[in-house]
Design a protein around this motif. Sequence first.
Motif, PDB file in Angstrom:
ATOM      1  N   ALA A  94       0.911  -1.111   0.073  1.00 29.01           N
ATOM      2  CA  ALA A  94       0.111  -0.007  -0.043  1.00 29.01           C
ATOM      3  C   ALA A  94       0.922   1.431  -0.008  1.00 29.01           C
ATOM      4  N   PRO A  95       1.420   1.530  -1.196  1.00 25.10           N
ATOM      5  CA  PRO A  95       2.385   2.590  -1.343  1.00 25.10           C
ATOM      6  C   PRO A  95       1.465   3.965  -1.135  1.00 25.10           C
ATOM      7  N   GLY A  96       2.304   4.947  -0.699  1.00 26.19           N
ATOM      8  CA  GLY A  96       1.853   6.534  -0.641  1.00 26.19           C
ATOM      9  C   GLY A  96       1.976   7.243  -1.946  1.00 26.19           C
ATOM     10  N   THR A  97       2.728   8.237  -1.846  1.00 25.53           N
ATOM     11  CA  THR A  97       3.260   8.928  -3.030  1.00 25.53           C
ATOM     12  C   THR A  97       4.720   8.624  -3.647  1.00 25.53           C
ATOM     13  N   ILE A  98       4.734   7.793  -4.613  1.00 27.03           N
ATOM     14  CA  ILE A  98       6.079   7.392  -5.086  1.00 27.03           C
ATOM     15  C   ILE A  98       6.252   7.992  -6.413  1.00 27.03           C
ATOM     16  N   ASN A  99       7.425   8.229  -6.615  1.00 23.52           N
ATOM     17  CA  ASN A  99       7.982   9.155  -7.952  1.00 23.52           C
ATOM     18  C   ASN A  99       7.780   8.290  -9.044  1.00 23.52           C
ATOM     19  N   THR A 100       6.905   8.166  -9.681  1.00 22.00           N
ATOM     20  CA  THR A 100       6.665   7.616 -10.955  1.00 22.00           C
ATOM     21  C   THR A 100       5.874   8.593 -11.987  1.00 22.00           C
ATOM     22  N   GLU A 129       1.051  25.825  -5.013  1.00 19.88           N
ATOM     23  CA  GLU A 129       0.759  25.762  -3.564  1.00 19.88           C
ATOM     24  C   GLU A 129       0.021  24.436  -3.184  1.00 19.88           C
ATOM     25  N   GLU A 130      -0.872  23.805  -4.088  1.00 19.03           N
ATOM     26  CA  GLU A 130      -1.473  22.379  -3.721  1.00 19.03           C
ATOM     27  C   GLU A 130      -0.292  21.403  -3.766  1.00 19.03           C
ATOM     28  N   LEU A 131       0.780  21.625  -4.700  1.00 21.49           N
ATOM     29  CA  LEU A 131       1.485  20.431  -4.567  1.00 21.49           C
ATOM     30  C   LEU A 131       2.445  20.341  -3.202  1.00 21.49           C
ATOM     31  N   LYS A 132       2.746  21.850  -2.989  1.00 24.98           N
ATOM     32  CA  LYS A 132       3.446  21.858  -1.806  1.00 24.98           C
ATOM     33  C   LYS A 132       2.885  21.212  -0.314  1.00 24.98           C
ATOM     34  N   ALA A 133       1.534  21.437  -0.658  1.00 23.64           N
ATOM     35  CA  ALA A 133       0.748  21.096   0.545  1.00 23.64           C
ATOM     36  C   ALA A 133       0.302  19.484   0.497  1.00 23.64           C
ATOM     37  N   ARG A 134       0.582  18.937  -0.683  1.00 24.86           N
ATOM     38  CA  ARG A 134       0.667  17.565  -0.831  1.00 24.86           C
ATOM     39  C   ARG A 134       1.925  16.657  -0.431  1.00 24.86           C
ATOM     40  N   LEU A 135       3.045  17.257  -0.393  1.00 21.77           N
ATOM     41  CA  LEU A 135       4.342  17.057   0.014  1.00 21.77           C
ATOM     42  C   LEU A 135       4.378  17.279   1.442  1.00 21.77           C
ATOM     43  N   ALA A 136       3.968  18.213   1.755  1.00 20.39           N
ATOM     44  CA  ALA A 136       4.025  18.730   3.403  1.00 20.39           C
ATOM     45  C   ALA A 136       3.118  17.645   4.131  1.00 20.39           C
ATOM     46  N   ALA A 137       2.145  17.130   3.513  1.00 15.26           N
ATOM     47  CA  ALA A 137       1.361  16.112   4.257  1.00 15.26           C
ATOM     48  C   ALA A 137       2.062  14.689   4.525  1.00 15.26           C
ATOM     49  N   ILE A 138       3.403  14.748   3.766  1.00 13.16           N
ATOM     50  CA  ILE A 138       3.967  13.531   3.966  1.00 13.16           C
ATOM     51  C   ILE A 138       5.156  13.791   5.185  1.00 13.16           C
ATOM     52  N   GLY A 166       8.317  14.107   4.421  1.00 13.11           N
ATOM     53  CA  GLY A 166       8.821  15.205   3.712  1.00 13.11           C
ATOM     54  C   GLY A 166       8.965  15.146   2.209  1.00 13.11           C
ATOM     55  N   ARG A 167       8.951  13.906   1.462  1.00 13.20           N
ATOM     56  CA  ARG A 167       9.393  13.819   0.460  1.00 13.20           C
ATOM     57  C   ARG A 167       8.533  12.331  -0.414  1.00 13.20           C
ATOM     58  N   MET A 168       8.563  12.360  -1.656  1.00 13.23           N
ATOM     59  CA  MET A 168       7.816  11.179  -2.253  1.00 13.23           C
ATOM     60  C   MET A 168       8.951   9.847  -2.046  1.00 13.23           C
ATOM     61  N   GLY A 169       8.284   8.725  -2.134  1.00  8.92           N
ATOM     62  CA  GLY A 169       8.852   7.434  -2.127  1.00  8.92           C
ATOM     63  C   GLY A 169       9.706   7.267  -3.363  1.00  8.92           C
ATOM     64  N   ASP A 170      10.657   6.421  -3.261  1.00  8.59           N
ATOM     65  CA  ASP A 170      11.431   5.971  -4.586  1.00  8.59           C
ATOM     66  C   ASP A 170      10.700   4.574  -5.068  1.00  8.59           C
ATOM     67  N   PRO A 171      10.490   4.245  -6.209  1.00  5.37           N
ATOM     68  CA  PRO A 171      10.043   2.845  -6.512  1.00  5.37           C
ATOM     69  C   PRO A 171      10.973   1.765  -6.154  1.00  5.37           C
ATOM     70  N   GLU A 172      12.080   1.830  -5.761  1.00  2.00           N
ATOM     71  CA  GLU A 172      12.894   0.849  -4.936  1.00  2.00           C
ATOM     72  C   GLU A 172      12.439   0.927  -3.766  1.00  2.00           C
ATOM     73  N   GLU A 173      11.917   1.436  -2.992  1.00  2.32           N
ATOM     74  CA  GLU A 173      11.449   1.571  -1.691  1.00  2.32           C
ATOM     75  C   GLU A 173      10.624   0.668  -1.395  1.00  2.32           C
ATOM     76  N   VAL A 174       9.527   0.535  -2.676  1.00  2.97           N
ATOM     77  CA  VAL A 174       8.535  -0.282  -2.630  1.00  2.97           C
ATOM     78  C   VAL A 174       9.016  -1.592  -3.045  1.00  2.97           C
ATOM     79  N   ALA A 175       9.873  -1.701  -3.959  1.00  2.00           N
ATOM     80  CA  ALA A 175      10.212  -3.153  -4.462  1.00  2.00           C
ATOM     81  C   ALA A 175      11.068  -3.724  -3.240  1.00  2.00           C
ATOM     82  N   ASN A 176      11.792  -3.053  -2.153  1.00  2.00           N
ATOM     83  CA  ASN A 176      12.216  -3.676  -1.297  1.00  2.00           C
ATOM     84  C   ASN A 176      11.273  -4.506  -0.580  1.00  2.00           C
ATOM     85  N   VAL A 177       9.920  -3.677  -0.052  1.00  2.00           N
ATOM     86  CA  VAL A 177       8.832  -4.520   0.816  1.00  2.00           C
ATOM     87  C   VAL A 177       8.255  -5.623  -0.395  1.00  2.00           C
ATOM     88  N   ALA A 178       8.123  -5.566  -1.597  1.00  2.00           N
ATOM     89  CA  ALA A 178       7.811  -6.530  -2.405  1.00  2.00           C
ATOM     90  C   ALA A 178       8.719  -7.874  -2.264  1.00  2.00           C
TER      91      ALA A 178
END
Length: 255
Positions: free
Chosen positions: A188-194, A207-216, A219-231
């Motif tokens: 169940a990934p969150g915001t992943i940079n793809t 400002e909306e983009l900033k708010a989306r990232l601030a909600a994490i 403070g950053r998007m995940g990397d696809p590899e960080e999902v792959a590690n869980v897989a």
Amino acid sequence: MVNVSMENKVVIVTGAAKGIGRAIALKMAEAGCRGLAINALRIDEQTETLAQEAQALGANVLLMAGDMSKEEDVKKLIDTTTQKWNGLDVMINNAGIAKANDLFNTSTDDWDQVVTVNMRSTFLGMKFAAAYMKDHGGGSIINMGSIAGITGGSTSPDYGASKAGVLALTKYGAKFLAQYGIRVNALAPGTINTQMIKRNFEHLKPEELKARLAAIPMGRMGDPEEVANVALFFASDLSSFITGDSLMITGGRHT
Ligand SMILES: NC(=O)c1ccc[n+]([C@@H]2O[C@H](COP(=O)([O-])OP(=O)(O)OC[C@H]3O[C@@H](n4cnc5c(N)ncnc54)[C@H](O)[C@@H]3O)[C@@H](O)[C@H]2O)c1
């Protein structure tokens, strides 16, 4: 040193041309899987390059075009893989789509497309992979959910609903398939940079983009590899007593 090995395992990754699926395919190759079937909607330069990269990591690769929302394509992918390597240990149902339309702008066709690709492809992948695995020593099935399946999502009505369906299918599959030695878990990934997230975010104001990232919280998007590690964890025997579960990969975002 703990070594997470996929050495004797045959793995299928769907929707692996780019993004998270691509990272998972490379992770499986790196972990030494015996056979790696890479599905993509079409075979092109991008998928050929991926196959070459996986081969350079030592993997035996089968590259197959197919639409995972179509039963005949899913069956063909599984039949070809099992015939080639005489086995199937891990099925990763990653293929998915998202549309960035809000409730009023989501057409009935949009709804049908998102729900069909995200849910039906998971159902078909789980059904036909399990049908083989149950007579061949069990296996691990990993479905691609999303935090949106838990929270409802914040962009479109169809995506979160379809991913909630994927999480429910995962729980059902885990209960029904445990008797055959088959585990079923979800990511169940969150915001992943793809590209998917880039398409979702391109209509946002700065400002909306900033708010989306601030909600994490991280403070950053995940990397696809960080999902792959869980897989890799769910695919390997390290998770041998886990089934029917999902893991949030969200940098701390839970809403
Ligand atoms: N990026 C994120 O933030 C995020 C978050 C949560 C979940 N996810 C999920 O992760 C998965 C991968 O997404 P991504 O971010 O890498 O997006 P992406 O758009 O980069 O990749 C999705 C892949 O699925 C393929 N695909 C789509 N429909 C298909 C079909 N019918 N048959 C076969 N392949 C098909 C696409 O061609 C593409 O290669 C999706 O299921 C997505 O819903 C992504």
